[in-house]
Enzyme design. Structure first.
Site, PDB file in Angstrom:
ATOM      1  N   GLY A  46      -5.612  -2.243  -6.535  1.00 18.93           N
ATOM      2  CA  GLY A  46      -4.321  -2.318  -7.228  1.00 18.93           C
ATOM      3  C   GLY A  46      -4.462  -1.488  -8.504  1.00 18.93           C
ATOM      4  O   GLY A  46      -5.436  -1.676  -9.260  1.00 18.93           O
ATOM      5  N   ALA A  47      -3.515  -0.578  -8.725  1.00 22.50           N
ATOM      6  CA  ALA A  47      -3.668   0.416  -9.803  1.00 22.50           C
ATOM      7  C   ALA A  47      -3.958  -0.214 -11.177  1.00 22.50           C
ATOM      8  O   ALA A  47      -4.944   0.144 -11.836  1.00 22.50           O
ATOM      9  CB  ALA A  47      -2.435   1.316  -9.834  1.00 22.50           C
ATOM     10  N   ARG A  88     -12.208   5.934  -7.461  1.00 23.87           N
ATOM     11  CA  ARG A  88     -11.035   6.119  -6.597  1.00 23.87           C
ATOM     12  C   ARG A  88     -10.164   7.202  -7.238  1.00 23.87           C
ATOM     13  O   ARG A  88      -9.907   7.138  -8.448  1.00 23.87           O
ATOM     14  CB  ARG A  88     -10.245   4.814  -6.417  1.00 23.87           C
ATOM     15  CG  ARG A  88     -10.996   3.796  -5.556  1.00 23.87           C
ATOM     16  CD  ARG A  88     -10.118   2.655  -5.109  1.00 23.87           C
ATOM     17  NE  ARG A  88      -9.242   3.020  -4.018  1.00 23.87           N
ATOM     18  CZ  ARG A  88      -8.253   2.222  -3.574  1.00 23.87           C
ATOM     19  NH1 ARG A  88      -8.036   1.054  -4.150  1.00 23.87           N
ATOM     20  NH2 ARG A  88      -7.501   2.605  -2.570  1.00 23.87           N
ATOM     21  N   GLN A 195      -3.309  -5.611   2.832  1.00 24.63           N
ATOM     22  CA  GLN A 195      -3.067  -6.204   1.509  1.00 24.63           C
ATOM     23  C   GLN A 195      -1.828  -7.099   1.516  1.00 24.63           C
ATOM     24  O   GLN A 195      -1.748  -8.069   0.758  1.00 24.63           O
ATOM     25  CB  GLN A 195      -2.882  -5.113   0.453  1.00 24.63           C
ATOM     26  CG  GLN A 195      -4.130  -4.307   0.137  1.00 24.63           C
ATOM     27  CD  GLN A 195      -4.204  -3.034   0.960  1.00 24.63           C
ATOM     28  OE1 GLN A 195      -3.762  -3.000   2.099  1.00 24.63           O
ATOM     29  NE2 GLN A 195      -4.782  -2.007   0.400  1.00 24.63           N
ATOM     30  N   ASP A 236       1.012   4.023  -7.469  1.00 22.70           N
ATOM     31  CA  ASP A 236      -0.343   4.337  -7.932  1.00 22.70           C
ATOM     32  C   ASP A 236      -0.348   5.536  -8.864  1.00 22.70           C
ATOM     33  O   ASP A 236      -1.217   5.665  -9.718  1.00 22.70           O
ATOM     34  CB  ASP A 236      -1.279   4.587  -6.742  1.00 22.70           C
ATOM     35  CG  ASP A 236      -1.588   3.264  -6.068  1.00 22.70           C
ATOM     36  OD1 ASP A 236      -0.774   2.821  -5.238  1.00 22.70           O
ATOM     37  OD2 ASP A 236      -2.619   2.657  -6.411  1.00 22.70           O
ATOM     38  N   ASN A 246       2.256   5.928  -3.484  1.00 23.12           N
ATOM     39  CA  ASN A 246       1.942   4.500  -3.335  1.00 23.12           C
ATOM     40  C   ASN A 246       1.276   4.281  -1.978  1.00 23.12           C
ATOM     41  O   ASN A 246       1.094   5.220  -1.188  1.00 23.12           O
ATOM     42  CB  ASN A 246       3.222   3.666  -3.472  1.00 23.12           C
ATOM     43  CG  ASN A 246       2.919   2.181  -3.594  1.00 23.12           C
ATOM     44  OD1 ASN A 246       2.132   1.773  -4.454  1.00 23.12           O
ATOM     45  ND2 ASN A 246       3.494   1.357  -2.741  1.00 23.12           N
ATOM     46  N   LYS A 247       0.944   3.057  -1.688  1.00 19.86           N
ATOM     47  CA  LYS A 247       0.230   2.686  -0.460  1.00 19.86           C
ATOM     48  C   LYS A 247       0.836   3.336   0.777  1.00 19.86           C
ATOM     49  O   LYS A 247       2.061   3.400   0.910  1.00 19.86           O
ATOM     50  CB  LYS A 247       0.256   1.155  -0.341  1.00 19.86           C
ATOM     51  CG  LYS A 247      -0.415   0.549   0.859  1.00 19.86           C
ATOM     52  CD  LYS A 247      -1.816   1.048   1.110  1.00 19.86           C
ATOM     53  CE  LYS A 247      -2.736   0.912  -0.079  1.00 19.86           C
ATOM     54  NZ  LYS A 247      -3.990   1.724   0.098  1.00 19.86           N
TER      55      LYS A 247
HETATM   56  O1  MRU Z   1      -5.453   0.733  -2.047  1.00 17.11           O
HETATM   57  P1  MRU Z   1      -4.893  -0.301  -2.987  1.00 17.11           P
HETATM   58  O2  MRU Z   1      -4.837  -1.674  -2.405  1.00 17.11           O
HETATM   59  O3  MRU Z   1      -5.568  -0.272  -4.338  1.00 17.11           O
HETATM   60  O4  MRU Z   1      -3.405   0.187  -3.187  1.00 17.11           O
HETATM   61  C1  MRU Z   1      -2.570  -0.554  -4.030  1.00 17.11           C
HETATM   62  C2  MRU Z   1      -1.176  -0.090  -4.012  1.00 17.11           C
HETATM   63  O5  MRU Z   1      -0.816   0.900  -3.416  1.00 17.11           O
HETATM   64  C3  MRU Z   1      -0.253  -0.847  -4.881  1.00 17.11           C
HETATM   65  O6  MRU Z   1       1.024  -0.850  -4.311  1.00 17.11           O
HETATM   66  C4  MRU Z   1      -0.193  -0.161  -6.243  1.00 17.11           C
HETATM   67  O7  MRU Z   1      -1.488  -0.038  -6.776  1.00 17.11           O
HETATM   68  C5  MRU Z   1       0.664  -0.873  -7.206  1.00 17.11           C
HETATM   69  S1  MRU Z   1      -0.107  -2.391  -7.700  1.00 17.11           S
HETATM   70  C6  MRU Z   1       0.688  -3.118  -8.962  1.00 17.11           C
END
Ligand code: MRU
Length: 351
Positions: A46-47, A88, A195, A236, A246-247
């Protein structure tokens, strides 16, 4: 609940997100390299959560380094910064937090190495507290968009686990729920790391928010049936023109939402905006281990010799977004101007 924090015995403590929903357990680290590894392996993800974890890791690095003079400590921290930033590549919050800690470390008011150690820990603590306060401001703005009786489609995990506490897109949903609105959330399972199914559903269980998990492929079906009023997801990294990285899977639900005339918003703190990126295509997209697709959580779906591509994020072009929900309010199109103004307003307020 704080998902990432500094302990009394000077360690970084975080929820082990790989164990949820089965167990709420914590891991502790006293070496910044272990935190970098925990970020790569998604013990913490999560960012905003990885940004604050990296800030605490920099405070840890300063304590690990035995240097007595400022110059040697700064050299050690430069190396730590490079290692942490590599953990990352996509979420800008990670690099942003590490760079911010380096600016603090280099502040000329620090005469002794110990001054830097004290300042870095104080700054990481401040960033953690600020994350929670920012999320609540974001949530207050975003909750205005949610009406009593709404069903919201949500992607990935953007709740307390993805941040220090409260969350961004799930924070908006939580605020609406705490305001007494009767709402229902459809949670994309979010393959391959799940997730949505594992983390967002666990959070809704803890909070008492009504939810159902959807296979990622079901969103269009429910949109077309008129069962979804609003789509919310996080970010992100956001480019200067408002494109949102984003994801993986976010882009396709934004396109489906447009086709079905459903408003789609991305929700994030303004520290997620990277004005050096003119558009989303300039943002590096992390490619993760094919094993995550072949055998998610050890459950073998195909032989390990089968070929796989596993991008962790995608790009939603800004034209598919009705708005961007931030701590200074809902930023509306055209984003080129409005997003820059929003970022500058926070800089002015913080100056
Ligand atoms: O690969 P992840 O689980 O770190 O990806 C997270 C996401 O894409 C979230 O949607 C993003 O970080 C926003 S979290 C507040």
């Amino acid at each position: 609940m704080r998902t990432v924090e500094w302990t009394e015995n000077n360690r970084v403590r975080m929820v082990d997100q790989r164990q949820i929903p089965w167990t709420l357990s914590y891991v502790e680290f006293d070496d910044y390299r272990e935190v970098a590894q925990a970020i790569s392996e998604m013990v913490v993800r999560g960012a905003p959560a990885i940004g604050v974890s990296a800030a605490f890791a920099m405070a840890l690095a300063a304590r690990q380094c035995p240097a007595l003079d400022v110059g040697s400590l700064l050299e050690f921290l430069e190396v730590a910064a490079v290692i942490l930033k590599k953990a990352r590549p996509t979420a800008v919050n990670l690099a942003w937090a590490v760079d911010h800690m380096m600016v603090e470390a280099r502040d000329e008011s620090h005469d002794r190495a110990n001054d830097i150690r004290v300042a870095l820990l104080a700054e990481a603590q401040r960033m953690a507290d600020e994350d929670v306060a920012t999320n609540k401001r974001i949530a207050e703005h975003g909750a205005e968009l949610i009406k009593d009786g709404d069903t919201i489609l949500h992607h990935c995990n953007t709740g307390m686990l993805a941040t220090v506490d409260y969350g961004t897109a799930l924070g908006v949903i939580r605020m609406a729920y705490e305001q007494g609105k009767k709402i229902h959330v459809l949670l994309d399972e979010t393959r391959p790391r799940l997730q949505g199914a594992r983390l967002s559903a666990w959070e809704c269980e803890q909070l008492g928010i009504s939810y159902e998990i959807l296979p990622d492929t079901a969103a269009g079906y429910f949109m077309r049936r008129g069962e979804i009023n609003l789509v919310l997801y996080g970010a992100d990294r956001v480019a200067a023109n408002g494109d949102v990285v984003n994801k993986i899977g976010s882009y396709q639900i934004a396109v489906l939402a447009r086709e079905n005339r459903i408003p789609c918003y991305s929700v994030f703190p303004l520290s997620t905006v990277d004005l050096t990126m003119p558009n989303g295509d300039a943002i590096p997209i992390e490619l993760r281990d094919p094993a995550e697709v072949r055998a998610p959580y050890g459950c073998e779906i195909v032989p390990h010799t089968y070929r796989v591509r596993n991008p962790a994020f995608d790009i939603t072009p800004q034209k598919y977004l009705a708005g961007l929900i931030t701590e200074v309010g809902i930023v509306l199109p055209p984003f080129d101007e409005s997003l820059r103004r929003a970022v500058e307003s926070v800089k002015v307020a913080g100056a």
